[in-house]
Design a protein around this motif. Sequence first.
Motif, short mmCIF file in Angstrom:
data_model
loop_
_atom_site.label_atom_id
_atom_site.label_comp_id
_atom_site.label_asym_id
_atom_site.label_seq_id
_atom_site.Cartn_x
_atom_site.Cartn_y
_atom_site.Cartn_z
N PHE A 1 0.36 -11.86 2.59
CA PHE A 1 -0.62 -11.09 1.81
C PHE A 1 -0.73 -11.63 0.39
CE2 PHE A 1 1.63 -8.09 4.67
CZ PHE A 1 0.62 -7.98 5.61
N TYR B 1 -3.19 -8.24 -4.56
CA TYR B 1 -2.28 -7.18 -4.20
C TYR B 1 -1.25 -7.00 -5.31
CZ TYR B 1 -3.97 -6.85 0.58
OH TYR B 1 -4.73 -6.65 1.68
N LYS C 1 -0.11 -1.56 -4.03
CA LYS C 1 -0.88 -1.81 -2.81
C LYS C 1 -0.01 -2.45 -1.74
CE LYS C 1 -5.58 -2.43 -4.51
NZ LYS C 1 -6.69 -3.37 -4.60
N LEU D 1 0.82 -1.14 2.04
CA LEU D 1 0.60 -2.05 3.17
C LEU D 1 1.85 -2.19 4.03
CD1 LEU D 1 -1.76 -4.12 4.02
CD2 LEU D 1 -0.19 -5.80 3.10
N LEU D 2 2.99 -2.35 3.39
CA LEU D 2 4.25 -2.48 4.13
C LEU D 2 4.61 -1.20 4.87
CD1 LEU D 2 6.37 -4.50 1.57
CD2 LEU D 2 5.45 -5.33 3.73
N ARG D 3 4.28 -0.07 4.29
CA ARG D 3 4.56 1.20 4.96
C ARG D 3 3.66 1.42 6.17
NH1 ARG D 3 4.99 5.31 -0.18
NH2 ARG D 3 6.99 4.59 -0.95
N ARG D 4 2.37 1.11 6.00
CA ARG D 4 1.41 1.40 7.07
C ARG D 4 1.48 0.38 8.21
NH1 ARG D 4 -3.93 3.17 3.60
NH2 ARG D 4 -3.09 5.15 2.87
N ARG D 5 1.43 -0.91 7.88
CA ARG D 5 1.38 -1.93 8.92
C ARG D 5 2.71 -2.19 9.60
NH1 ARG D 5 -2.56 -6.84 7.05
NH2 ARG D 5 -4.41 -5.59 6.72
N HIS D 6 3.78 -2.16 8.80
CA HIS D 6 5.08 -2.55 9.33
C HIS D 6 6.03 -1.37 9.50
CE1 HIS D 6 3.94 -6.73 9.04
NE2 HIS D 6 3.54 -6.51 7.80
N GLY D 7 5.62 -0.18 9.07
CA GLY D 7 6.44 1.02 9.26
C GLY D 7 7.75 1.01 8.49
#
Length: 104
Positions: free
Chosen positions: A3, A11, A15, A19-25
């Motif tokens: 990214f 980024y 941001k 992104l790390l929370r949503r895409r990679h959990g």
Amino acid sequence: MEFLAGEGASYGYRKLTVLLRRRHGLQINKKKVYRLCKQMDVLRPQRQLKFKYPKRLANNRVLTGSNQLWETDIKYGLIHGEQRFFFLLSIIDVFDRAIITYHI
């Protein structure tokens, strides 16, 4: 960290955290992402804020007393029951910020 690659990547650490929370959990805090980005030297310089207030228009004048320089201030509001606007014009003394007169 694909990214952050590329010239047009915009980024920030906030941001990137989302992104790390949503895409990679990942359970990761924005402060930890900031520390990691700082270690990797991928942080952009922080922008400098330009303060617009207070605007002092009388910079070249030396005021020693009241009634030497006045300013005007116009405010408006809504009369709720009548669905009309009103305007308030105030003349303010710059030296002591007192209202000289007003007109509705």
